[in-house]
Design an enzyme around this catalytic site. Structure first.
Site, PDB file in Angstrom:
ATOM      1  N   GLY A 247      90.078  47.953  -8.010  1.00 29.78           N
ATOM      2  CA  GLY A 247      89.628  49.343  -8.067  1.00 29.78           C
ATOM      3  C   GLY A 247      89.072  49.688  -9.430  1.00 29.78           C
ATOM      4  O   GLY A 247      89.154  48.875 -10.353  1.00 29.78           O
ATOM      5  N   PRO A 249      88.451  51.278 -13.231  1.00 29.78           N
ATOM      6  CA  PRO A 249      89.364  51.299 -14.374  1.00 29.78           C
ATOM      7  C   PRO A 249      90.150  52.612 -14.419  1.00 29.78           C
ATOM      8  O   PRO A 249      89.668  53.643 -13.942  1.00 29.78           O
ATOM      9  CB  PRO A 249      88.431  51.233 -15.584  1.00 29.78           C
ATOM     10  N   GLY A 250      91.351  52.529 -14.966  1.00 27.13           N
ATOM     11  CA  GLY A 250      92.135  53.746 -15.170  1.00 27.13           C
ATOM     12  C   GLY A 250      92.743  54.333 -13.913  1.00 27.13           C
ATOM     13  O   GLY A 250      93.113  55.494 -13.871  1.00 27.13           O
ATOM     14  N   GLY A 252      95.464  52.991 -12.539  1.00 23.65           N
ATOM     15  CA  GLY A 252      96.890  52.697 -12.535  1.00 23.65           C
ATOM     16  C   GLY A 252      97.266  51.286 -12.105  1.00 23.65           C
ATOM     17  O   GLY A 252      98.431  51.020 -11.820  1.00 23.65           O
ATOM     18  N   LYS A 253      96.306  50.365 -12.087  1.00 27.37           N
ATOM     19  CA  LYS A 253      96.619  49.015 -11.613  1.00 27.37           C
ATOM     20  C   LYS A 253      97.605  48.311 -12.537  1.00 27.37           C
ATOM     21  O   LYS A 253      98.643  47.825 -12.094  1.00 27.37           O
ATOM     22  CB  LYS A 253      95.326  48.181 -11.491  1.00 27.37           C
ATOM     23  N   SER A 572      72.104  50.862  -0.225  1.00 28.69           N
ATOM     24  CA  SER A 572      72.574  52.143   0.305  1.00 28.69           C
ATOM     25  C   SER A 572      71.708  53.335  -0.084  1.00 28.69           C
ATOM     26  O   SER A 572      71.959  54.456   0.334  1.00 28.69           O
ATOM     27  CB  SER A 572      74.022  52.382  -0.095  1.00 28.69           C
ATOM     28  N   LYS A 615      82.188  57.651  -3.306  1.00 29.63           N
ATOM     29  CA  LYS A 615      80.939  58.409  -3.303  1.00 29.63           C
ATOM     30  C   LYS A 615      81.195  59.885  -3.028  1.00 29.63           C
ATOM     31  O   LYS A 615      80.613  60.759  -3.659  1.00 29.63           O
ATOM     32  CB  LYS A 615      79.987  57.833  -2.252  1.00 29.63           C
TER      33      LYS A 615
END
Ligand code: ADP
Length: 666
Positions: A247, A249-250, A252-253, A572, A615
């Protein structure tokens, strides 16, 4: 008596004699002790001034400080784990639930006593074998003949089967066959008299794991059982024993990884793979090199003083291209449970068992993870936070943490809710909360400085939204896209990048010339193709759109996508480009508060796209009111918080004609 700060210092100060003593008293596995002993014997024969002496000395030192089988006991308490995950992280319900399920499975497996089936029609043999295995703390069940064994295999899962070869009616080979059908992962050990060794060999060909000849030796039975169980465990764990957090950055991984370690009561280690250039950094240099060093994995385990830490391998998607050696092979050696029970660091040069380590990988983009690695992990995706979630995280976690860290605990400080929202909206633009944390830290530091320079504690410092500029300077972002209606040839697209979602504007212009399509804005290959497809669609449907069939004959068209910092590729934006062109060529103005995403085909169909939640979050951050999405993406709606759907209208479309009136003014 000398005193040393740590064991390393102790080793360095030691002479050869002292080393001998330390080897004797250290709790080393036998094979390691022997190697350490041999090295020390060699050391005694070389001059302490030589470089070999230093190399050898450092190596023995290293051997002595490795936590060979020193493991921290796991806290197998799921409720505690849940409490810890909740205590340090707001929201993330689905993610936490997945993690707890994963831990529950591990806990069950760890808590299970291996179950072994002993099949023999001779009572004495049966009793002896059971006795040996029970003493090893296995749960043992017995079957008095082949038929009995087959019945038991119907109802119970065994981890290993020990089976006599010669039995009346249903033979050992039949039991073997039955086990292979019922539980294909369970190893079968065949027991045989000396006379029937040939048949025993035949049983190996039929898939038996091993055979033992009667009268069996104690050690042989024990070792075979242990190895067979390891094999079974390896098979069972090949998939899913490694977690992969992916996912922006930032989100919570890493900190969730730390909480998992905390919940299990394990040591925590973080190794960043981003920018790692050489396999040796991970796996070590051979000792024959001058300046050889152990690899990060073994070095970190040594530092953690535990053979079963939680190891986070960060940025697994950033490894590759200029990596010296084969990154996939190297990482499989580390992660694959079939291989990592005997992981060999090039420097250490003795197998080390990594199977106790809980590995967690992190990545920003799943697509960039090497395929063989992805196959072996249980993927958990992290998505960006909504404004409300960011607000909650800021007020519950980030602000109290920054107040503590900047020493403001004793000084009354309050950041008003409106100010928190203002920081989120006007000073950050991200999916995660890294920048938010940084901005809050800046505010706290400035307050602290104020307290120190005025040296008074009078009253509470209250940070209001209006006073934020004093702390953070002029606002960085403003999203008033909604007010910018009424331009021709410009549409709002939605993109998904490593750091979350974002909006882009697609600008088009036409000028005298002839049949040229100019594309600028650092567009990737796929996006350029989308633009071409969009143009072809418009040209081939010119009359139904209401424009001159030959509009392209005497004009050049230019498609430009500003915002150089956003990587732009992927299919897309096809629909958004086509609509910008239609607006340009019909002269109808566009609504800028309508954003869209969707792949366009030559026949005008709209195909589904990825990153829908990111998105939509980005659209909302930017003040968009309506988002047009491919109909087939409606399955992704589950992931989107209801709150968001209250503010944003979603329109599902399958064909581009359905989009025209939603985007273009009459
Ligand atoms: P990542 O590894 O995804 O880049 P981090 O784990 O480094 O992100 O998180 C950045 C910061 O945000 C850390 O201080 C972390 O504690 C905090 N954080 C992230 N998500 C949450 C959450 N849901 N609740 C509380 N704090 C969070």
């Amino acid at each position: 008596m000398r005193f040393f700060k740590n064991s390393e210092e102790k080793v360095q100060a030691a002479t050869v004699d002292e080393l001998q003593d330390m080897i004797r008293s250290a709790r080393l596995p036998e094979h390691v002790r022997r190697i350490a002993q041999n090295e020390t014997d060699l050391l005694a024969k070389i001059s302490p001034a030589s470089s070999e002496y230093t190399i050898s000395f450092t190596y023995i030192n290293f051997l002595l400080t490795i936590p060979w089988d020193k493991k921290t006991p796991d806290s197998l308490d799921l409720e505690l784990a849940e409490r810890i995950l909740d205590e340090y992280h707001y929201g993330l319900h689905k993610t936490k639930a997945r993690i707890l399920e994963h831990l529950a499975v591990r806990i069950l497996r760890l808590g299970e006593r291996p179950r072994i089936l002993v099949v023999d029609d001779e009572e004495v043999a049966r009793r002896n074998l059971s006795h040996i295995l029970q003493k090893e703390d296995y749960e043992v069940e017995v079957a008095v003949d082949g038929e009995d064994a087959c019945r038991k295999l119907e109802t119970t899962q065994f981890d290993v089967v020990f089976c006599d070869l010669k039995m009346p009616k249903v033979s050992g080979l039949d039991v073997l066959e039955q086990t292979r059908i019922k539980c294909p992962d369970t190893p079968v050990v065949i027991i045989t008299g000396f006379a029937s060794v040939d048949t025993a060999v035949q049983s190996l060909r039929k898939g038996a794991y091993h055979y033992i000849a009667k009268p069996f030796k104690l050690d042989e039975v024990r070792a075979t059982a242990r190895e067979a169980l390891m094999k079974k465990a390896a098979r069972r764990e090949t998939k899913g024993s490694v977690l992969c957090f992916a996912g922006p950055p930032g989100t919570g991984k890493t900190s969730l990884g730390r909480s998992i370690a905390h919940a299990l009561g394990r040591k925590f280690v973080r190794i960043s793979l981003g920018g790692m250039k050489d396999e040796a950094e991970l796996m070590g240099h051979r000792r024959t090199y001058a300046g050889a060093r152990p690899g990060r994995i073994i070095e970190e385990i040594r530092r953690a003083e535990s053979a079963n830490p939680v190891i986070i391998l960060d940025e697994i998607d950033k490894i590759g291209k200029d990596f010296k050696g084969d990154p996939a092979a190297a990482l499989l050696e580390v992660l694959d449970s079939e291989q990592n029970a005997a992981f060999v660091d090039r420097y250490l040069d003795i197998p080390f068992d990594l199977s106790g380590v809980l590995f967690i990988l992190t990545a920003n983009v799943v697509d960039n993870i090497l395929e063989p690695l992805l196959d072996r992990t249980e993927l958990i995706e992290f998505t960006g936070y909504t404004e409300e979630e960011k607000f909650q995280i800021a007020s519950r976690f980030l602000i109290p943490k920054q107040i503590r860290e900047t020493g403001l605990s004793g000084y009354p400080t309050r950041i008003a809710p409106e100010a928190i929202y203002r920081i989120i909206q006007s000073y950050t633009r991200e999916a995660g909360i890294r920048n938010l944390e940084r901005q809050i830290a800046t505010v706290c530091r400035k307050i602290a400085k104020g307290f120190v320079s005025t040296r008074e504690r009078s009253g509470t410092v209250e940070v209001a939204a209006a006073s934020l500029e004093k702390y953070l300077g002029p606002r960085r972002y403003s999203f008033e896209v909604a007010e910018e209606n009424g331009r021709v040839g410009v549409t709002t697209g939605l993109v998904w990048t490593e750091v979350g979602g974002d909006i882009i504007f697609i600008e088009t212009a036409k000028m005298k010339g002839g049949k040229e399509l100019i594309l600028t804005g650092s567009l990737g290959e796929v996006m350029r193709e989308s633009a071409q497809t969009a143009l072809s669609y418009v040209r081939s449907n010119a009359s139904s759109i209401g424009i001159a069939e030959d509009f392209f004959e005497h004009y050049d068209l230019h498609v430009h996508v500003p915002a150089g910092a956003i990587p732009k590729d992927g299919p897309s934006s096809g629909a958004a480009i086509a609509l910008a062109l239609i607006s340009l060529l019909t002269g109808r103005t566009t609504r800028r508060d309508v954003a869209m995403t969707g792949e366009l085909t030559l026949t005008g169909r709209i195909l589904p796209v990825g990153g829908v939640k990111e998105k939509i979050l980005a659209a909302r951050r930017s003040g968009i009111r309506t988002v047009i999405l491919p109909g087939r993406n409606s399955v992704d709606l589950d992931d989107i918080p209801l709150q968001i759907l209250e503010d944003i209208t979603i329109q599902w479309v399958d064909r581009i004609d359905e989009m025209v009136d939603a985007v273009l003014m009459p």
